[in-house]
Design a protein around this motif. Sequence first.
Motif, PDB file in Angstrom:
ATOM      1  N   GLY A 342     -35.768 -21.069  51.867  1.00 25.76           N
ATOM      2  CA  GLY A 342     -35.928 -21.684  52.973  1.00 25.76           C
ATOM      3  C   GLY A 342     -37.488 -21.863  53.675  1.00 25.76           C
ATOM      4  O   GLY A 342     -38.183 -21.132  53.078  1.00 25.76           O
ATOM      5  N   VAL A 343     -37.603 -22.522  54.566  1.00 24.72           N
ATOM      6  CA  VAL A 343     -38.927 -22.831  55.401  1.00 24.72           C
ATOM      7  C   VAL A 343     -38.548 -22.501  57.135  1.00 24.72           C
ATOM      8  O   VAL A 343     -37.720 -23.136  57.353  1.00 24.72           O
ATOM      9  N   HIS A 348     -44.651 -22.714  65.852  1.00 28.01           N
ATOM     10  CA  HIS A 348     -44.761 -23.864  66.316  1.00 28.01           C
ATOM     11  C   HIS A 348     -44.596 -23.991  68.021  1.00 28.01           C
ATOM     12  O   HIS A 348     -45.388 -24.669  68.560  1.00 28.01           O
ATOM     13  N   SER A 349     -43.455 -23.339  68.387  1.00 28.03           N
ATOM     14  CA  SER A 349     -42.984 -23.401  69.765  1.00 28.03           C
ATOM     15  C   SER A 349     -42.042 -22.307  69.913  1.00 28.03           C
ATOM     16  O   SER A 349     -41.501 -21.630  68.957  1.00 28.03           O
ATOM     17  N   GLN A 354     -37.343 -19.115  68.062  1.00 28.59           N
ATOM     18  CA  GLN A 354     -36.149 -18.595  68.161  1.00 28.59           C
ATOM     19  C   GLN A 354     -35.264 -19.158  67.178  1.00 28.59           C
ATOM     20  O   GLN A 354     -34.549 -18.170  66.361  1.00 28.59           O
ATOM     21  N   GLU A 355     -35.219 -20.365  66.861  1.00 30.28           N
ATOM     22  CA  GLU A 355     -34.349 -21.003  65.711  1.00 30.28           C
ATOM     23  C   GLU A 355     -34.822 -20.257  64.490  1.00 30.28           C
ATOM     24  O   GLU A 355     -33.942 -19.902  63.362  1.00 30.28           O
ATOM     25  N   GLN A 359     -32.574 -18.067  61.683  1.00 28.95           N
ATOM     26  CA  GLN A 359     -32.326 -18.422  60.380  1.00 28.95           C
ATOM     27  C   GLN A 359     -32.811 -17.238  59.468  1.00 28.95           C
ATOM     28  O   GLN A 359     -32.160 -16.898  58.131  1.00 28.95           O
ATOM     29  N   LEU A 360     -33.875 -16.381  59.900  1.00 20.56           N
ATOM     30  CA  LEU A 360     -34.309 -15.338  59.029  1.00 20.56           C
ATOM     31  C   LEU A 360     -33.314 -13.980  58.963  1.00 20.56           C
ATOM     32  O   LEU A 360     -33.025 -13.646  57.828  1.00 20.56           O
ATOM     33  N   ALA A 361     -32.635 -14.129  60.276  1.00 24.13           N
ATOM     34  CA  ALA A 361     -31.508 -12.734  60.142  1.00 24.13           C
ATOM     35  C   ALA A 361     -30.323 -13.031  59.297  1.00 24.13           C
ATOM     36  O   ALA A 361     -29.704 -12.408  58.562  1.00 24.13           O
TER      37      ALA A 361
END
Length: 718
Positions: A342-343, A348-349, A354-355, A359-361
Amino acid sequence: MDKIQQLTKEFSLAAWQVQNVMGLIEEGNTIPFIARYRKEQHGELDDNVLRGLSERIAYLKSLEQERESIEGKLEKLGVLDDALRAALEACTTLAELEDVYRPYRPKRRTRASIAREKGLEPLADALLLQSRDMKESEELAKDYINEELGVNSIEDALAGAKDIIAERLSDDAAVRTRLRAQLWRAGLIRTCAVEGKEDTVYQMYHDYSEPISRIAPHRVLAVDRGEREGFLKATLEVDAAEAAALVEKDAVRGGAPSTQLIREAAADAYARLLAPAVAREARAQLTERAQDAAIGVFKQNLGDLLMLPPVRGHVVLGMDPGIRTGCKLAVVDQTGKVLDTGVIYPMHSKAKAQESAQQLARLIQKHNVTLVSIGNGTASRETERFYADTAREYELKVPYVVTSEAGASVYSASKLASEELPQYDVTIRSAASIARRVQDPLAELVKIDPKSIGVGQYQHDMNPAHLGAALEGVVERCVNEVGVELNTASAALLRYVAGLNKSIAANIVAYREENGAFKSRAELLKVSKLGKKAFEQCAGFLRIAAGGNPLDATGVHPESYAVAEGLLDAFGFTLEEVRAGGLSSLGERVAEVGSRALAMRLNIGTPTLRDIVKDLTKPSRDPRDELEPPLLREDVMELSDLKIGMELKGTVRNVADFGAFVDIGVHRDGLVHVSELSDRRVKHPSEAVHIGDVVTVWVLEVDEKKKRISLSMRRPKQ
């Protein structure tokens, strides 16, 4: 002094050791094989000594070839006599051979050769005699005026004769030897800034001088680079009067009419011919010595990095930090197989952060990730902070480790990476490599050109061939010390096994893919181009964990299988007990009988018996497992959190001539100067620390403006 005597003296070894090592090398044996399986023949010398000996043997061989070549040239010229032959025999370096040959070497057209063409050599000979009853120089010179040859006056004749004398003095081996000795004993290197380029990183060298006998290798390389880049000028200085006297020493006899003229010729020889040549030679030697020292540091650091202990049994998430292009992610299972990628864009903001955290979790929870590996390149610390915050927010309880990503981009763009991970782009391959480096640093790092693993100083200033050969030797040593699982190893790893090369390694992998897993070491002989000699060299370093013969999973060489079986029989053990790892008492049983007596009974040497016992007792022994594991973290600090005197744990990331850089979990690695590495005197940082060491440090100074941290490993006095 013959070759064996010379090496015996240089390496403080016995003549039989040197003679046997020379014989083993001439038979085509590799250094790892000699070090591990021929200990009785060389007295258990370690790999480093054997490599040094091998390099010197190669040098002396090239010296002998050059001596023979020069003798042949001198014979063709008709000048080789007993004195010249003895002078050549006495030479111990290529430079000394060059000095002896110099007067006879064909030269380009010089002032002296032009004077010889004008017939002035007899005049030079007469002047050099400096006989007290000889004519005045001017009187002698009259006989050599010849307008057809361009000698129009007495002055022309004497000037030409002086040119011949000056060149003879400059070619004199004894004169050059004296000047070299003076330069190394009392010479200074002096540097200054090139006009208009004063404000540079080389500021400390703008008005700098130091005896060349004491200048540190890293300063030599800094001066060399400053000169190359056009910022510095450097000169070597000696006492000119003393140097002139050294040139005159054998040439000037005094009291003769021509003595003053000889002095003038000697002064010209020094200023025009000798001083520049000796200075060039000394600068080249300084650079060569400095490069050798830097390569030594690089070798030590690379070896330490390759031998970092593997973190086994983890599902690892690799994070390749990035700002504009995002942070690349790759999850690999316990075997290094890529499970997911994934990336994310945490920088960035706020919304993107938060997004990215979500995704990481999700990725960590989905694959039951047990360790996170974060590359230490650009945005590494920001990524650390982001991960630590995410882990707290989502209660992940998964520790992380900061991993060197040196060379990861080189690997990810390589042909090997495209073959291993064809479905992923270069950035994802880099993240996968960062994850795998934690699981098995050696297996992953061998896929990269050693020169691209940035753990040295000034590696881009090194002689590429010299550096490459030295680092290849380090990789070879590490790979063979650890051993390689034959049925899972990549061709990149196999090529470093003793006796193998790229071609044979590729053939092993091709054979494995076509015929399935190797069932025995003996099956290697079916591999294309792998002959009996290659098998002898490589077999002991290759392991087959699930083979038919349990000895194939150990470091016992096939040539010693019968001995190992006899040893087991002597104490009532079986081969299956080797596979089960149930021979912990073997060492004690051998000790009761006595190693020497048992070795004699088995008709082997005591060192070989000792190694066989160790291999049978711990068949899957990995020397890296005995080292301290990497430091796992769960949180990060900021530079502003540091306080003078604070005690911290850190990981040594690099070792240089002047100190060690330690990662303490903030935005910059801190420097432990060599003087702060220990309470005892440390000549070189490598005596006290190695890459990957987990160390306790205390904060000495924090410069937030320059982002510099000074640390100490010396416990503060209470």
